[in-house]
Design an enzyme around this catalytic site. Structure first.
Site, mmCIF file in Angstrom:
data_model
loop_
_atom_site.group_PDB
_atom_site.id
_atom_site.type_symbol
_atom_site.label_atom_id
_atom_site.label_comp_id
_atom_site.label_asym_id
_atom_site.label_seq_id
_atom_site.Cartn_x
_atom_site.Cartn_y
_atom_site.Cartn_z
ATOM 1 N N ASP A 1 1.232 -0.737 0.782
ATOM 2 C CA ASP A 1 -0.063 -0.154 0.098
ATOM 3 C C ASP A 1 0.717 1.191 -0.210
ATOM 4 O O ASP A 1 1.138 1.225 0.999
ATOM 5 C CB ASP A 1 -0.672 0.283 1.572
ATOM 6 C CG ASP A 1 -1.275 -1.084 1.221
ATOM 7 O OD1 ASP A 1 -1.873 -2.056 0.398
ATOM 8 O OD2 ASP A 1 -3.409 -0.806 1.798
ATOM 9 N N LYS B 1 -7.062 3.292 -3.288
ATOM 10 C CA LYS B 1 -7.540 3.615 -1.751
ATOM 11 C C LYS B 1 -7.954 5.177 -1.485
ATOM 12 O O LYS B 1 -6.842 5.565 -2.114
ATOM 13 C CB LYS B 1 -5.895 2.569 -1.190
ATOM 14 C CG LYS B 1 -6.229 2.524 0.198
ATOM 15 C CD LYS B 1 -5.158 1.517 0.514
ATOM 16 C CE LYS B 1 -5.397 1.892 2.505
ATOM 17 N NZ LYS B 1 -4.641 1.012 3.046
ATOM 18 N N LYS C 1 -10.422 -0.511 -2.546
ATOM 19 C CA LYS C 1 -10.027 -0.536 -0.999
ATOM 20 C C LYS C 1 -9.933 1.006 -0.336
ATOM 21 O O LYS C 1 -9.764 2.239 -0.278
ATOM 22 C CB LYS C 1 -8.836 -0.536 -1.005
ATOM 23 C CG LYS C 1 -8.533 -1.054 0.734
ATOM 24 C CD LYS C 1 -7.089 -1.372 1.278
ATOM 25 C CE LYS C 1 -7.462 -1.521 2.673
ATOM 26 N NZ LYS C 1 -5.926 -1.766 3.219
#
Lengths: 294, 296
Positions: free
Chosen positions: B133, B196, B232
């Site tokens: 991430d 995300k 996400k």
């Protein structure tokens, strides 16, 4: 000029310090001598859920407040009821009381709050203890509030019965979810307006109106409710609540309605019914090291 | 597609759709399936300065044993930790199927040199992370240096190797929905496997409107290229009801293909317990207490 139309009050429920309408959107009209006395929320299962969440989140701060502070806040409740005396008397009369009985009920209510306010900082002085043990420990017991308490309040005594349920529960730091009288709900709702303006933090007392048959079972089964106070010993819910309470071992306390006006109701054991004892074993070097005899 | 003239977002339209989504509710069997699906999409996350080895291994245990007294529950999708805890997490989760995601690239601010960000990424990947991430450089984005942002994502993607790359836009710092759309397009063009919303360190974190804008970007990208990108939302999703609303949004925007933890995740720490409490409520009929569910 046209005739003025009265504005009829909508009585709302009290959750987390706010006055929402019931999630269900339903209402009922309790009647006295055949005529309706108001539009009252018919609380639903989800209102019970929201009220318990509010009570749980208020618990840490309320139980962590100093006893002195809780005492002051209870005293403030008494002051605020005093200020609204005329309104309470009027509502009791609407609900079918005589003027004389209504005045007596409100006076006793105020005295009752002040009685319990005094216990906030004394309960541990009287009921806490230092215990004699045979090992090198300083052993002492303290009382702590139980947590979230559900209250099925008095059906017939809509103000004195209600206040006599709430005060001994919150004075020690518990928070509560209260079902008020189904047939006489006016004073209970007005009391919530008193609580909202008495420095009682939101969520400490949550007040629900409506049909108890629909809502009480959800309280009884709720895993996050730690105790239940049933004001009326002849209540239809006594057995079912005891069964529902088994899952998380809720404490069920049953009151005695007939004592409401007597000084039997002014005793600290009602407060301790909603408290738990914590005993601490604190290691010390030598037993009786200080020369004392405990 | 180009990065300069990305589509403008109809804010009123987005809010209107969200308000309709939030008024709907799932009941009974559909709710139960939704709760289990959401549970299976959780990236159980701990990203605190005070994280310890014990905290991480405890969370990994929780990821595999969500609530053992109720058999038949799925595991979460992944755990998400800082790079230095990846090795420990990989060992703790061996054989469970739970993936390990690691934040990287000077998380959460993203202020460092490219060289260090690549090393940070490689540390995570070499330690065994399945997913990385990364955060984008929001400062450069706001200065209009979109090429820098693009190149950086592309370099990190290269450093990831086989690991899937989630690109954190930190939408709470992007200012408006047009910027969210632009950042989403840049990230996808540069090679993101997932986009995300947030690090969880900035408020507002994930919101339904922001998520809808990103889902629309994914949809357009899919129609143009045929490539599926994952989504996400992270941060601020702490209750089951909200999680189900996100699932509705995904289903209605991207379709059923995306309702799988390969394509959709929740970045959350307390959501898993609320989902478990709701599942137990559906099963037993009684409202639950947090006291009976493990904290981490």
């Amino acid at each position: 000029m046209s005739e003025r139309i009265n504005v009829l009050k909508t009585y709302k429920i009290f959750i987390g310090g706010k006055f929402p309408r019931t999630e269900s959107g339903r209402y009922y009209q309790p009647k006295v001598n055949g005529s309706p006395i108001g539009n009252i929320c018919l609380s639903s299962r989800k209102d019970v859920r929201n009220a318990v969440v509010a009570a749980r989140s208020a618990f840490e701060k309320w139980s962590g407040a100093t006893a002195y502070n809780r005492s002051q806040i209870l005293y403030r409740i008494a002051e605020m009821i005093e200020g609204r005396k005329a309104q309470f008397i009027e509502e009791l009369i609407i609900q079918g009381e005589t003027k004389k009985a209504a005045e007596k009920e409100v006076d006793t209510t105020i005295d009752r709050v002040i009685y319990f306010a005094g216990w906030a900082d004394k309960i541990n002085q009287v009921f806490g203890s230092v215990n004699p043990v045979a090992t090198s420990h300083f052993n002492f017991s303290m009382l702590e509030p139980t947590g979230v308490v559900g209250v099925v309040s008095s059906e017939s005594s809509s103000l004195l019965g209600l206040i006599s349920s709430i005060c001994p529960i919150i004075v020690s730091g518990n928070t509560c979810v209260v079902f008020i009288s189904e047939s006489k709900p006016l004073c209970g709702v007005t009391l919530s307006e008193v609580l909202a303006t008495s420095d009682v933090p939101g969520g400490v007392v949550n007040i629900l109106t409506g049909k108890r048959k629909e809502t009480v079972p959800h309280l009884g089964k709720h895993m996050d409710v730690n105790a239940i106070y049933l004001a009326d010993s002849a209540s239809e819910f006594k057995e079912s609540l005891r069964l529902d309470a088994v899952d998380n071992l809720k404490r069920i306390v049953v009151g005695k309605e007939s004592d409401l006006y007597s000084n039997k109701f002014e005793n600290p054991y009602i407060v301790t019914s909603f408290m738990e004892t914590k005993t601490t074993w604190h290691p010390i070097e030598i037993i009786s090291g200080s020369g004392s005899g405990y | 597609m180009n990065m300069i003239n990305t589509p403008k977002v109809d804010k009123v339209g987005i809010e209107d759709r969200i308000s309709r989504i939030t008024k709907r509710s799932l009941k009974k069997e559909a709710k139960m399936e939704g709760l289990k699906m959401a549970l299976n999409m959780v990236d159980l996350t701990t990203l605190e300065g005070m994280d310890t080895n014990n905290k991480v291994s405890q969370m990994c245990y929780k990821a595999m044993h969500l609530h053992d007294e109720h058999p038949g529950l799925p595991t979460v999708a992944a755990v998400c930790v800082y790079p230095n805890f990846v090795k420990l997490a990989v060992n703790s989760l061996k054989g469970s199927g739970v993936k390990v995601a690691s934040v990287a690239t000077a998380f959460p601010s993203g202020h460092s040199t490219l060289d260090i960000k690549i090393k940070d990424t490689k540390l995570a990947v070499d330690s065994g992370a399945n997913e990385v991430d990364m955060v984008i450089s929001r400062g450069k984005f706001h200065s209009g240096d979109f090429n820098f942002v693009y190149d950086e994502i592309a370099s990190i993607k290269e450093a990831c190797g086989k690991a899937r790359l989630k690109v954190i836009l930190e939408t709470g710092e992007l200012g408006n929905l047009d910027n969210v759309r632009k950042a989403s397009d840049i990230a996808m063009l540069a090679g993101a496997d997932f986009i995300k919303t947030s690090t969880g360190k900035i408020k507002p974190a994930a919101t339904l409107p922001v998520t809808l804008v990103m889902l629309e970007a994914i949809k357009d990208y899919y129609y143009k290229t045929g490539i599926m990108i994952g989504m996400k939302p992270a941060g601020g999703i702490s209750n089951a009801k909200l999680a189900l609303q996100y699932l509705l949004l995904v289903k209605e925007t991207l379709g059923i293909k995306w309702l799988d933890n390969h394509w959709f995740r929740f970045g959350a720490s307390s959501l898993a317990n609320d989902l478990l409490m709701q599942i137990m409520k559906q099963t037993t009929g009684s409202y639950q207490s947090a006291n009976y569910f493990s904290k981490d």
